[in-house]
Motif scaffolding. Structure first.
Motif, mmCIF file in Angstrom:
data_model
loop_
_atom_site.group_PDB
_atom_site.id
_atom_site.type_symbol
_atom_site.label_atom_id
_atom_site.label_comp_id
_atom_site.label_asym_id
_atom_site.label_seq_id
_atom_site.Cartn_x
_atom_site.Cartn_y
_atom_site.Cartn_z
ATOM 1 N N LEU A 32 -17.035 -3.840 25.808
ATOM 2 C CA LEU A 32 -16.355 -2.856 24.790
ATOM 3 C C LEU A 32 -17.053 -1.581 25.300
ATOM 4 C CD1 LEU A 32 -16.547 -3.475 20.992
ATOM 5 C CD2 LEU A 32 -14.578 -3.027 22.342
ATOM 6 N N SER A 33 -16.394 -0.307 25.553
ATOM 7 C CA SER A 33 -17.019 0.903 25.706
ATOM 8 C C SER A 33 -16.985 1.713 24.428
ATOM 9 C CB SER A 33 -16.116 1.792 26.686
ATOM 10 O OG SER A 33 -14.664 1.903 26.154
ATOM 11 N N ASN A 34 -16.351 1.412 23.433
ATOM 12 C CA ASN A 34 -16.305 2.098 22.059
ATOM 13 C C ASN A 34 -16.828 0.853 20.916
ATOM 14 O OD1 ASN A 34 -14.717 3.423 23.595
ATOM 15 N ND2 ASN A 34 -14.553 4.804 22.012
ATOM 16 N N GLU A 35 -17.265 1.404 19.933
ATOM 17 C CA GLU A 35 -17.652 0.599 18.818
ATOM 18 C C GLU A 35 -16.683 -0.469 18.038
ATOM 19 O OE1 GLU A 35 -19.706 0.934 14.432
ATOM 20 O OE2 GLU A 35 -19.275 2.672 15.504
ATOM 21 N N LEU A 36 -16.810 -1.747 17.752
ATOM 22 C CA LEU A 36 -16.122 -2.512 17.261
ATOM 23 C C LEU A 36 -16.401 -2.788 15.687
ATOM 24 C CD1 LEU A 36 -13.995 -4.883 16.991
ATOM 25 C CD2 LEU A 36 -15.933 -6.410 17.710
ATOM 26 N N ASN A 92 -10.953 6.679 17.401
ATOM 27 C CA ASN A 92 -11.531 5.924 18.705
ATOM 28 C C ASN A 92 -12.393 4.776 18.859
ATOM 29 O OD1 ASN A 92 -11.052 6.594 21.404
ATOM 30 N ND2 ASN A 92 -13.080 7.617 21.995
ATOM 31 N N LYS A 93 -12.315 4.025 17.349
ATOM 32 C CA LYS A 93 -13.023 2.975 17.685
ATOM 33 C C LYS A 93 -12.140 1.553 17.762
ATOM 34 C CE LYS A 93 -16.767 4.853 15.862
ATOM 35 N NZ LYS A 93 -16.763 6.094 16.481
ATOM 36 N N HIS A 94 -12.598 0.457 18.180
ATOM 37 C CA HIS A 94 -11.682 -0.827 18.367
ATOM 38 C C HIS A 94 -11.796 -1.369 16.815
ATOM 39 C CE1 HIS A 94 -11.320 -0.761 22.492
ATOM 40 N NE2 HIS A 94 -12.506 -0.258 22.656
ATOM 41 N N ILE A 95 -10.677 -1.899 16.139
ATOM 42 C CA ILE A 95 -10.643 -2.533 14.679
ATOM 43 C C ILE A 95 -10.146 -3.734 15.046
ATOM 44 C CG2 ILE A 95 -9.493 -2.255 12.621
ATOM 45 C CD1 ILE A 95 -11.431 0.310 13.571
ATOM 46 N N LEU A 96 -10.689 -4.627 14.326
ATOM 47 C CA LEU A 96 -10.328 -5.792 14.161
ATOM 48 C C LEU A 96 -10.061 -6.168 12.700
ATOM 49 C CD1 LEU A 96 -9.676 -8.799 15.073
ATOM 50 C CD2 LEU A 96 -12.178 -9.390 15.198
ATOM 51 N N ILE A 97 -8.835 -6.464 12.122
ATOM 52 C CA ILE A 97 -8.491 -6.573 10.762
ATOM 53 C C ILE A 97 -9.001 -8.092 10.398
ATOM 54 C CG2 ILE A 97 -7.072 -6.816 9.102
ATOM 55 C CD1 ILE A 97 -5.381 -4.256 10.281
ATOM 56 N N VAL A 98 -9.475 -8.547 9.694
ATOM 57 C CA VAL A 98 -9.989 -9.694 9.194
ATOM 58 C C VAL A 98 -9.298 -10.101 7.887
ATOM 59 C CG1 VAL A 98 -11.688 -11.459 8.773
ATOM 60 C CG2 VAL A 98 -12.121 -9.800 10.356
ATOM 61 N N GLU A 99 -8.148 -10.932 7.940
ATOM 62 C CA GLU A 99 -7.466 -11.521 6.897
ATOM 63 C C GLU A 99 -7.937 -12.931 6.309
ATOM 64 O OE1 GLU A 99 -5.738 -10.341 4.406
ATOM 65 O OE2 GLU A 99 -4.153 -9.022 5.014
ATOM 66 N N ASP A 100 -7.541 -13.173 5.282
ATOM 67 C CA ASP A 100 -7.609 -14.618 4.815
ATOM 68 C C ASP A 100 -6.398 -15.423 4.982
ATOM 69 O OD1 ASP A 100 -6.635 -13.217 2.593
ATOM 70 O OD2 ASP A 100 -7.312 -14.402 1.167
ATOM 71 N N ILE A 101 -5.658 -14.829 4.621
ATOM 72 C CA ILE A 101 -4.122 -15.631 4.716
ATOM 73 C C ILE A 101 -3.080 -14.355 4.838
ATOM 74 C CG2 ILE A 101 -4.040 -15.711 2.072
ATOM 75 C CD1 ILE A 101 -2.413 -18.445 2.893
ATOM 76 N N ILE A 102 -2.159 -14.866 5.645
ATOM 77 C CA ILE A 102 -0.944 -13.750 6.002
ATOM 78 C C ILE A 102 0.420 -14.734 5.523
ATOM 79 C CG2 ILE A 102 0.262 -12.313 7.332
ATOM 80 C CD1 ILE A 102 -2.137 -12.049 9.184
ATOM 81 N N ASP A 103 1.199 -14.383 4.691
ATOM 82 C CA ASP A 103 2.440 -14.867 4.430
ATOM 83 C C ASP A 103 3.630 -14.181 4.518
ATOM 84 O OD1 ASP A 103 2.448 -13.308 1.871
ATOM 85 O OD2 ASP A 103 1.501 -15.164 0.818
ATOM 86 N N SER A 104 4.087 -13.198 3.563
ATOM 87 C CA SER A 104 5.211 -12.159 4.080
ATOM 88 C C SER A 104 4.987 -11.296 5.124
ATOM 89 C CB SER A 104 5.670 -11.445 2.890
ATOM 90 O OG SER A 104 4.755 -10.315 2.518
ATOM 91 N N GLY A 105 3.681 -10.887 5.373
ATOM 92 C CA GLY A 105 3.269 -9.827 6.334
ATOM 93 C C GLY A 105 3.475 -8.385 5.998
ATOM 94 N N ASN A 106 4.205 -8.061 4.523
ATOM 95 C CA ASN A 106 4.428 -6.967 4.174
ATOM 96 C C ASN A 106 3.141 -6.194 3.806
ATOM 97 O OD1 ASN A 106 7.097 -7.472 4.227
ATOM 98 N ND2 ASN A 106 6.900 -8.108 2.278
ATOM 99 N N PRO A 120 -7.360 5.011 15.959
ATOM 100 C CA PRO A 120 -8.360 3.954 16.342
ATOM 101 C C PRO A 120 -8.225 3.785 17.849
ATOM 102 C CG PRO A 120 -6.907 2.707 15.412
ATOM 103 C CD PRO A 120 -6.241 3.985 15.034
ATOM 104 N N LYS A 121 -9.065 3.446 18.696
ATOM 105 C CA LYS A 121 -8.879 3.050 20.311
ATOM 106 C C LYS A 121 -7.945 1.844 20.252
ATOM 107 C CE LYS A 121 -10.754 3.202 24.511
ATOM 108 N NZ LYS A 121 -10.508 4.314 25.132
ATOM 109 N N SER A 122 -8.046 0.660 19.295
ATOM 110 C CA SER A 122 -7.122 -0.461 19.298
ATOM 111 C C SER A 122 -7.373 -0.982 17.984
ATOM 112 C CB SER A 122 -7.604 -1.447 20.403
ATOM 113 O OG SER A 122 -8.886 -2.025 20.044
ATOM 114 N N ILE A 123 -6.404 -1.868 17.429
ATOM 115 C CA ILE A 123 -6.297 -2.471 16.218
ATOM 116 C C ILE A 123 -5.998 -4.019 16.925
ATOM 117 C CG2 ILE A 123 -5.301 -3.050 13.911
ATOM 118 C CD1 ILE A 123 -4.828 0.188 13.933
#
Length: 174
Positions: A32-36, A92-106, A120-123
């Motif tokens: 990483l060059s930017n914060e996660l 400009n940060k790296h984002i990691l979305i943390v989910e418990d469960i994904i069903d419909s995705g909406n 952000p730099k990435s998601i």
């Protein structure tokens, strides 16, 4: 009335899979060059993100969002309301979305739209459980703990009427 719960994923299997996912995440973010920033979606992700962050040995911080889906009874007309927004600027940060469960995705689709608008730099997205048979919105999930059938599950942070989050396993109600 007490519900009967059958174990679907044991505590031991959860622990093993979280460690495997963390290794994959570390490999992805090792240079990483930017914060996660790990972004937990409350309430369900709080146990998963706690376990996951202890296994991720690249520098990172944690923030949370709480969202609510509301509207009439059709999936297409549901809106996502931010109940609690991030406390940090994610530009400009790296984002990691943390989910418990994904069903419909909406809901996840809308969260991604909101966060992408903040440049952000990435998601990327990881989820502990995925129900692909329920998908209504196309969302890309990079790391999936387990894909499961369309059962109503509880435990490991996931609730039924605010109960059963404390269970150390994933179970389904009979």
């Amino acid at each position: 009335m007490r519900k009967t719960i059958k174990i679907l994923i044991s505590k031991k299997d959860i622990q093993k899979r979280v460690k495997e996912m963390a290794k994959e995440i570390v490999k992805h973010y090792k240079n990483l060059s930017n914060e996660l920033i790990l972004v937990g979606i409350l309430n369900g992700s709080f146990i998963f993100i706690a376990d996951l962050c202890r296994e991720i040995n690249v520098p990172h911080s944690i923030d949370f969002m709480r969202v609510s889906s509301y509207g009439n009874k059709t999936i297409q007309n549901k809106k996502v309301k931010i109940i609690q927004d991030l406390n940090r600027n994610i530009y400009n940060k790296h984002i990691l979305i943390v989910e418990d469960i994904i069903d419909s995705g909406n809901t996840l689709k809308r969260i991604l739209q909101i966060l992408k608008s903040r440049n952000p730099k990435s998601i990327t997205v990881c989820t502990f459980l995925d129900k692909p048979s329920r998908r209504k919105s196309k969302v890309f999930v990079k790391w999936i703990g387990y894909s499961i059938n369309d059962k109503f599950v509880v435990g490991y942070g996931i609730d039924y009427a605010q109960k059963y989050r404390h269970l150390p396993y994933i179970g389904y109600i009979l």
